[in-house]
Write a protein that holds these residues in place. Structure first.
Motif: not given
Lengths: 98, 471
Positions: B299-303, B306-312, B356-359, B363-366
């Motif tokens: 579950a943590a991995y799928y946060i 994707p967070a790093e994917v969306s940035s990269n 998961v990175l949006s305002s 905090d709740a996800f990332y």
């Protein structure tokens, strides 16, 4: 997740989505988000108190030129979708008619 | 196909030449790869390097670099100067690398010959190689099944016997799971052991490059060449970063029994249990361990991922390289380029990462996911005080059928045993522990050995004794 939310995310991510994609992603994202929300069950109300850093931090190397002038210029220009001489051509950002 | 070690001996003795081996590999690609589709590109012009290597062996014999004349297949998200590195994405379909990745530069310096670029899930996102923009890869052991992924082309190339080894990358199991599905050895190093310079980034805090081979000895050889500090990747480690992890005669193995209950194939579990019993019978100590946080890693991995994917993947904008679709204005160019260039799994993960990175959700996800990660590292530190190595099956099932996993969440669960390893940054080795029979075909399944940070050498030492000597 609502369709509007998916559309908003797509806008933030700079991806145009078809109507079919919006429907599909809205359904799938809801299921995935429900699953990943279980991270809260694992750590409860705790929050990260200190920023997490890796095994190494503040790693520097010398700020120096490592290649010859123009060593990569032609190769990099060749990758660009549109060029003019040594310049990359992009769309106008400011619209004089606006 | 011979192992690297065997080929090297034959090159030195003159029994075989690099040119002969190169030609045999090319012929094998022609004969077999139309069906399997392991390769996206074949570098026939590299034959001149094989010819040069043949001459060098004649003149210098054993006094040549350790991989001289050894043909390797390279996953297409690893940059080789002058070659297309598409990461199996339409957005990079015509992108030619302008420099060598550090791993490529080191393999090249050791004399290796790159024979082709292998197929993969687009940008390494997937566990079946079905997500390639250029068509799927089939499992050579049963072509109705997937080879695993995302390094499925690399695994298939070795499993077909075309090359003795291939390079893959592993963000959440992308080397180990295809190794399991194709009956190979796959190694995910300690995070930072191998430079990420020149890898097309997916999740930068998770990505590592590593080998797919037929023996642990070959995996160790390749790792010894590609690993080590690199000034172009600030996260690379040195031997003193984690200190010595002792190599022993007898080990204490920890088995997370609670973790091996849901969603695991009964035959895989039975084979795993037999493997563990054999370790105990050989005089090792086997203990049950509890890893409550590690078990929830998926579950943590799928946060985090994707967070790093969306940035990269924000860098793919149709401006400096890659696909560019025309549009009315700059924003339109971005949106159309990314709509046309990315496949559905990549879009799904970018959207998820953006969420998961949006305002309001950060905090709740990332924030929570990074906390899970911190707690998981602490949990492992405790467990590794009493056990030397943690054991799990590599994947919960043998290779599945092409098209069988339609639901993204079901596909993600394939990675349940492998992703916590990347979140924690520890090394893991997968090698075959047996086979299960499906529709009359023997399908290999892998076992995963997980060591503490910096314990890469411990895994090779164990793997050589347990796998290589009984092969």
């Amino acid at each position: 997740m609502t369709k509007e939310e998916t559309l908003h995310l797509a806008k933030l991510a700079r991806i145009e989505l078809s109507d079919a994609e919006i429907d599909k992603f809205t359904t799938e994202m809801s299921a995935i988000l429900e699953y990943v929300s279980t991270v809260t069950d694992i750590v409860g109300d705790d929050t990260l108190t200190a920023p997490q850093v890796g095994a190494k931090y503040n790693v520097f190397r010398k700020d120096e030129v490592t290649n010859e002038a123009d060593e990569y210029t032609a190769d990099l220009l060749a990758e660009m979708p549109q060029t003019q001489g040594r310049f990359m051509v992009v769309q106008k950002i400011l619209n004089p008619d606006a | 196909m011979y192992t690297i070690t065997e080929l090297r001996k034959k090159y030195i003795s003159g029994e075989l030449t690099p040119t002969e081996v190169f030609d045999t590999a090319l012929a094998a690609i022609t004969a077999k790869d139309a069906e399997i589709h392991a390769f996206l590109a074949v570098f026939t012009d590299a034959r001149s390097e094989a010819e040069a290597a043949t001459v060098a062996y004649r003149k210098q014999g054993a006094d040549t670099p350790p991989l001289l004349g050894i043909p390797l297949a390279i996953k297409s998200n690893i940059l080789i100067k002058g070659r297309i590195a598409s990461a199996a994405s339409k957005i990079l379909e015509n992108y030619t690398a302008t420099y060598d990745a550090t791993v490529i530069a080191r393999l090249r310096a050791a004399g290796a010959i790159f024979i082709g670029a292998t197929n993969m899930d687009e940008f390494a996102m997937g566990g079946s190689t079905e997500n390639s923009a250029f068509g799927l890869t089939r499992n050579p052991l049963d072509p109705s099944r997937v080879p695993g992924g995302s390094s499925g082309g690399s695994a298939a190339a070795v499993a077909m016997g075309i090359v003795p080894a291939a390079m893959g990358t592993d963000t959440g199991g992308s080397i180990r799971q295809p190794a399991s599905f194709c009956g190979l050895v796959g190694f995910k190093p300690t995070y930072g052991a191998v430079s990420r310079f020149g890898l097309i980034a997916m999740g930068s805090s998770l990505d590592q490059a590593g080998p797919l081979t037929t023996t642990v000895e070959d995996a160790e050889l390749i790792h010894s060449i590609i690993s080590g500090a690199d000034e172009y990747d600030a996260t690379t480690i040195t031997p003193d970063t984690y200190g010595d992890v002792a190599i022993k005669e007898k080990y204490t193995f920890g088995v997370p029994r609670q973790f091996l209950t849901d969603g695991i194939d009964a035959d895989v579990l039975a084979t795993f249990n037999a493997h563990v019993e054999a370790l105990a019978a050989a005089g090792h100590t086997v203990v049950d361990i509890d890893l409550p946080i590690f078990e929830k890693g998926l579950a943590a991995y799928y946060i985090v991922m994707p967070a790093e994917v969306s940035s990269n993947l924000a860098r793919f904008d149709g401006m400096r390289y890659g696909l560019s679709s025309s549009g009315d204005n700059l924003l339109d160019v971005y949106q159309k380029t990314r709509a046309n260039g990315f496949g559905k799994e990549v879009k799904r993960r970018i959207l998820l990462g953006t969420y998961v990175l949006s305002s309001g959700y950060y905090d709740a996800f990332y924030g929570k996911a990074e906390l899970v990660r911190a707690k998981m590292r602490a949990e492992l530190r405790e467990v590794f005080k009493t056990v030397d190595v943690i054991l799990t099956p590599t994947a919960p099932t043998p290779a599945f059928k092409i098209g069988e996993q339609e639901d993204p969440l079901a596909m993600y669960r394939q990675d349940i045993f492998t992703v916590p390893v990347n979140l924690a940054g520890v090394p893991a080795l997968s090698f075959p522990m047996g086979t299960v029979v499906r529709e009359g075909i023997e399908l290999p399944i892998g076992v995963q050995y997980i060591a503490p940070h910096g314990g890469d050498a411990r895994l090779f030492s164990i793997g050589k004794k347990i796998y290589d000597e009984r092969r």
